[in-house]
Design a protein around this motif. Structure first.
Motif, mmCIF file in Angstrom:
data_model
loop_
_atom_site.group_PDB
_atom_site.id
_atom_site.type_symbol
_atom_site.label_atom_id
_atom_site.label_comp_id
_atom_site.label_asym_id
_atom_site.label_seq_id
_atom_site.Cartn_x
_atom_site.Cartn_y
_atom_site.Cartn_z
ATOM 1 N N ALA A 1 0.828 -1.207 0.000
ATOM 2 C CA ALA A 1 0.000 0.000 0.000
ATOM 3 C C ALA A 1 0.861 1.256 0.000
ATOM 4 C CB ALA A 1 -0.925 -0.012 1.212
ATOM 5 N N GLU A 2 1.889 1.267 0.830
ATOM 6 C CA GLU A 2 2.770 2.422 0.921
ATOM 7 C C GLU A 2 3.433 2.730 -0.410
ATOM 8 O OE1 GLU A 2 6.839 3.793 3.330
ATOM 9 O OE2 GLU A 2 6.027 1.774 3.560
ATOM 10 N N ALA A 3 3.774 1.667 -1.151
ATOM 11 C CA ALA A 3 4.518 1.842 -2.400
ATOM 12 C C ALA A 3 3.625 2.067 -3.608
ATOM 13 C CB ALA A 3 5.399 0.617 -2.640
ATOM 14 N N THR A 4 2.342 1.719 -3.503
ATOM 15 C CA THR A 4 1.498 1.743 -4.702
ATOM 16 C C THR A 4 0.305 2.690 -4.605
ATOM 17 O OG1 THR A 4 0.161 -0.127 -3.906
ATOM 18 C CG2 THR A 4 2.105 -0.637 -5.243
ATOM 19 N N GLN A 5 0.062 3.265 -3.427
ATOM 20 C CA GLN A 5 -1.082 4.156 -3.288
ATOM 21 C C GLN A 5 -0.634 5.612 -3.407
ATOM 22 O OE1 GLN A 5 -4.369 2.861 -2.969
ATOM 23 N NE2 GLN A 5 -3.055 1.191 -3.617
ATOM 24 N N PRO A 6 -1.468 6.468 -4.007
ATOM 25 C CA PRO A 6 -1.135 7.901 -4.061
ATOM 26 C C PRO A 6 -1.064 8.476 -2.651
ATOM 27 C CG PRO A 6 -2.968 7.364 -5.527
ATOM 28 C CD PRO A 6 -2.749 6.168 -4.667
ATOM 29 N N SER A 7 -0.267 9.488 -2.484
ATOM 30 C CA SER A 7 -0.174 10.154 -1.187
ATOM 31 C C SER A 7 -0.676 11.593 -1.326
ATOM 32 C CB SER A 7 1.271 10.146 -0.684
ATOM 33 O OG SER A 7 2.125 10.773 -1.624
ATOM 34 N N LEU A 8 -1.023 12.201 -0.207
ATOM 35 C CA LEU A 8 -1.543 13.559 -0.221
ATOM 36 C C LEU A 8 -0.400 14.568 -0.187
ATOM 37 C CD1 LEU A 8 -4.534 13.252 2.278
ATOM 38 C CD2 LEU A 8 -4.597 13.259 -0.221
ATOM 39 N N ASP A 9 -0.471 15.547 -1.048
ATOM 40 C CA ASP A 9 0.514 16.619 -1.074
ATOM 41 C C ASP A 9 0.140 17.638 0.001
ATOM 42 O OD1 ASP A 9 1.647 19.298 -1.862
ATOM 43 O OD2 ASP A 9 2.605 18.025 -3.373
ATOM 44 N N ALA A 10 1.051 17.838 0.947
ATOM 45 C CA ALA A 10 0.747 18.717 2.081
ATOM 46 C C ALA A 10 0.503 20.159 1.634
ATOM 47 C CB ALA A 10 1.894 18.661 3.089
ATOM 48 N N ASP A 11 1.143 20.570 0.547
ATOM 49 C CA ASP A 11 1.015 21.962 0.111
ATOM 50 C C ASP A 11 -0.257 22.203 -0.697
ATOM 51 O OD1 ASP A 11 3.448 22.588 1.318
ATOM 52 O OD2 ASP A 11 4.581 22.001 -0.477
ATOM 53 N N SER A 12 -0.468 21.351 -1.701
ATOM 54 C CA SER A 12 -1.614 21.562 -2.587
ATOM 55 C C SER A 12 -2.879 20.854 -2.120
ATOM 56 C CB SER A 12 -1.263 21.076 -3.999
ATOM 57 O OG SER A 12 -1.089 19.655 -4.007
ATOM 58 N N GLY A 13 -2.706 19.841 -1.284
ATOM 59 C CA GLY A 13 -3.867 19.079 -0.842
ATOM 60 C C GLY A 13 -4.300 18.028 -1.843
ATOM 61 N N GLY A 14 -3.624 17.977 -2.995
ATOM 62 C CA GLY A 14 -3.959 16.986 -4.006
ATOM 63 C C GLY A 14 -3.174 15.706 -3.812
ATOM 64 N N GLU A 15 -3.373 14.774 -4.725
ATOM 65 C CA GLU A 15 -2.701 13.479 -4.643
ATOM 66 C C GLU A 15 -1.454 13.467 -5.506
ATOM 67 O OE1 GLU A 15 -5.456 10.434 -5.711
ATOM 68 O OE2 GLU A 15 -6.356 10.335 -3.711
ATOM 69 N N THR A 16 -0.402 12.854 -4.997
ATOM 70 C CA THR A 16 0.810 12.640 -5.790
ATOM 71 C C THR A 16 0.805 11.208 -6.309
ATOM 72 O OG1 THR A 16 2.075 11.922 -3.853
ATOM 73 C CG2 THR A 16 2.087 14.282 -4.375
ATOM 74 N N ALA A 17 1.542 10.968 -7.373
ATOM 75 C CA ALA A 17 1.568 9.644 -7.992
ATOM 76 C C ALA A 17 2.205 8.626 -7.053
ATOM 77 C CB ALA A 17 2.352 9.702 -9.300
ATOM 78 N N PRO A 18 1.762 7.386 -7.124
ATOM 79 C CA PRO A 18 2.383 6.345 -6.283
ATOM 80 C C PRO A 18 3.848 6.166 -6.634
ATOM 81 C CG PRO A 18 0.938 5.358 -7.915
ATOM 82 C CD PRO A 18 0.700 6.835 -7.979
ATOM 83 N N ARG A 19 4.604 5.672 -5.688
ATOM 84 C CA ARG A 19 6.045 5.494 -5.879
ATOM 85 C C ARG A 19 6.334 4.478 -6.973
ATOM 86 N NH1 ARG A 19 9.557 3.129 -1.595
ATOM 87 N NH2 ARG A 19 7.585 3.058 -0.488
ATOM 88 N N PHE A 20 5.561 3.404 -7.017
ATOM 89 C CA PHE A 20 5.751 2.374 -8.037
ATOM 90 C C PHE A 20 4.442 2.208 -8.813
ATOM 91 C CE2 PHE A 20 8.809 0.754 -4.688
ATOM 92 C CZ PHE A 20 9.932 1.260 -5.328
ATOM 93 N N PRO A 21 4.220 3.051 -9.795
ATOM 94 C CA PRO A 21 2.931 3.052 -10.506
ATOM 95 C C PRO A 21 2.658 1.785 -11.317
ATOM 96 C CG PRO A 21 4.519 4.504 -11.582
ATOM 97 C CD PRO A 21 5.131 4.092 -10.292
#
Length: 446
Positions: A100-120
């Motif tokens: 999950a940590e490696a494949t799920q998008p994470s929240l961008d603290a600045d924009s509040g949007g999602e960043t791409a997963p580490r291993f897409p």
């Protein structure tokens, strides 16, 4: 990320086609379809679990403290919370969290949007059900190790690894990763080997049921002679079973067959080696010692009661103590007759030792199931009695089991461009699509 069960629903619907089927009378080809459909349901369910696990972990960080999701529900960690829900182990839950940590998008603290997963690419393969959760975890760990030393190579390597892994078993994915790291990251392998050597151990524990548990973790070099001997013993027994079955078919006579399991053969062989060492001054350790069996004289005469062995807390029956001394042909305490119940048996010089080494370099062991070299024999693709030559392009390494199974089910084996190919019969695959074997089956570069 929007949670959607549509892919799971589709896989359940596909499995639902078999609703009401009587599995006991289902034709083999149909049963395989059932298996594939149900396996896909599991993979799609696991994909959803990864999404849920990732969100639970996000809400259960150390920064959340006692207010974190896991702790407010009475669990010390998200791993334990998941393990409780699944009724499984924490190790299984931690694999889910790792993926999950490696494949799920994470929240961008600045924009509040999602960043791409580490291993897409792994993320996509998990969502589509192309790879299992176990395989995704192996790939994730491997790519994380590579990212630490060669981050620029990860993207391209991830694509290649996932593409290859989608066609492999979990064991072969591990082989693929190990082969790649050995070829491209030898220093890491050296460090792990040194760590394994430094941390090697053998534990001996008396169990409550009267047995003795022996558990070991060894580095490869330390384990190699032990593994070789134990597996050679299993091979000898399997060859004897095969020869016995052949003799029965030829003569109609039923010979006594050694029915021990591989684990039992390992145990008996290890004991035999130790008994030999006890009375042999030539062993590398230089150890010469005596096994002391203590038994009451009255119990010995009656055959009842128990005896003890110095160094082991558990007791044994007097009959077992008596048998120990009889087997060793000693009087009365020294164990060891200098005869090992293992060996290679008569050599069949169909292929030379150099040819066998060359075949093993190509095939890596059994070219089909990847059993270790000690289980394998060199076989002619075109049989010797049918004019086959004893050459590398007419040879293949197969374990005893695969050799019989492949011939019994009429698979074809060919060698092309130094690779072994297995072609299934039409009854298994109507298209008769060849499947690559040997090392090339799991090597990323192949």
């Amino acid at each position: 990320m929007t949670f959607s069960t549509s892919a799971l629903a589709d896989s359940v619907a596909a499995a639902g086609v078999f609703e009401g089927a009587d599995l006991a009378s289902t034709p083999a080809s149909r049963l395989v379809e059932v298996k594939d459909a149900v396996a896909r349901v599991r993979r799609m369910a696991d994909a959803l679990l990864v999404e849920v696990a990732g969100e639970i972990a996000r809400r259960s960080t150390k920064d959340d403290g006692v207010g974190g999701l896991a702790r407010t529900r009475g669990f010390t960690s998200p791993g334990r919370m998941l393990a409780d829900a699944l009724g499984g182990s924490e190790a299984e839950a931690h694999r889910l969290l790792k993926v999950a940590e490696a494949t799920q998008p994470s929240l961008d603290a600045d924009s509040g949007g999602e960043t791409a997963p580490r291993f897409p690419v792994i993320a996509s393969a998990v969502r589509s059900g192309d790879v299992s959760m176990e395989i995704a975890a192996v790939l994730t760990r491997a790519l994380e190790r590579i990212a630490q030393v060669a981050p620029d190579t990860v993207a391209g390597l991830e694509e290649r690894m996932v593409t290859k892994a989608a066609t492999l078993s979990l064991a072969d994915v591990r082989r693929m990763v190990a082969a790649h790291e050995a070829a491209h990251r030898p220093l890491d392998v050296k460090e792990r080997d040194q760590a394994a050597f430094d941390n090697r151990y053998v534990q001996i524990k008396d169990e409550a049921d009267g047995s003795v548990a022996i558990h070991a973790r060894l580095d490869v070099a330390t384990a190699a002679p032990i593994v070789t001997v134990l597996k050679a013993a299993v091979k000898k027994v399997m060859q004897a079973r095969r020869d016995s079955a052949h003799d029965k078919g030829m003569t109609g006579m039923d010979y006594t067959v050694d029915e021990r399991t591989p684990g039992q053969i390992h145990a008996d062989t290890l004991s035999a080696l130790a008994r030999h060492a006890l009375g042999c001054e030539e062993v590398p350790t230089g150890v010469t010692t005596t096994i002391v069996v203590r038994v009451n004289q009255a119990d010995l005469r009656s055959g009842d009661g128990c005896a003890s062995v110095d160094g082991i807390d558990s007791f044994i029956p007097v009959t077992t103590a008596t048998q120990m001394t009889v087997d060793a042909e000693i009087q009365p305490l020294i164990m060891g007759d200098g005869i090992l119940p293992i060996g290679k048996g008569p050599k069949k010089r169909l292929f030379t030792e150099d040819q066998k080494l060359a075949l093993l370099e190509r095939d890596g062991g059994c070219a089909w199931c990847h059993a270790p070299p000690s289980y394998c024999e060199a076989h002619h693709l075109r049989w010797w009695q049918h004019g086959g030559t004893t050459t590398l392009d007419n040879g293949v390494m197969l374990c005893v089991s695969c050799h019989h199974r492949i011939h019994a089910h009429h698979w074809d084996i060919t060698v092309r461009d130094q690779h072994v190919w297995f072609t299934p019969p039409a009854t298994i695959d109507p298209t008769r699509t060849p499947r690559i074997g040997g090392k090339a089956h799991y090597q990323l570069e192949a």
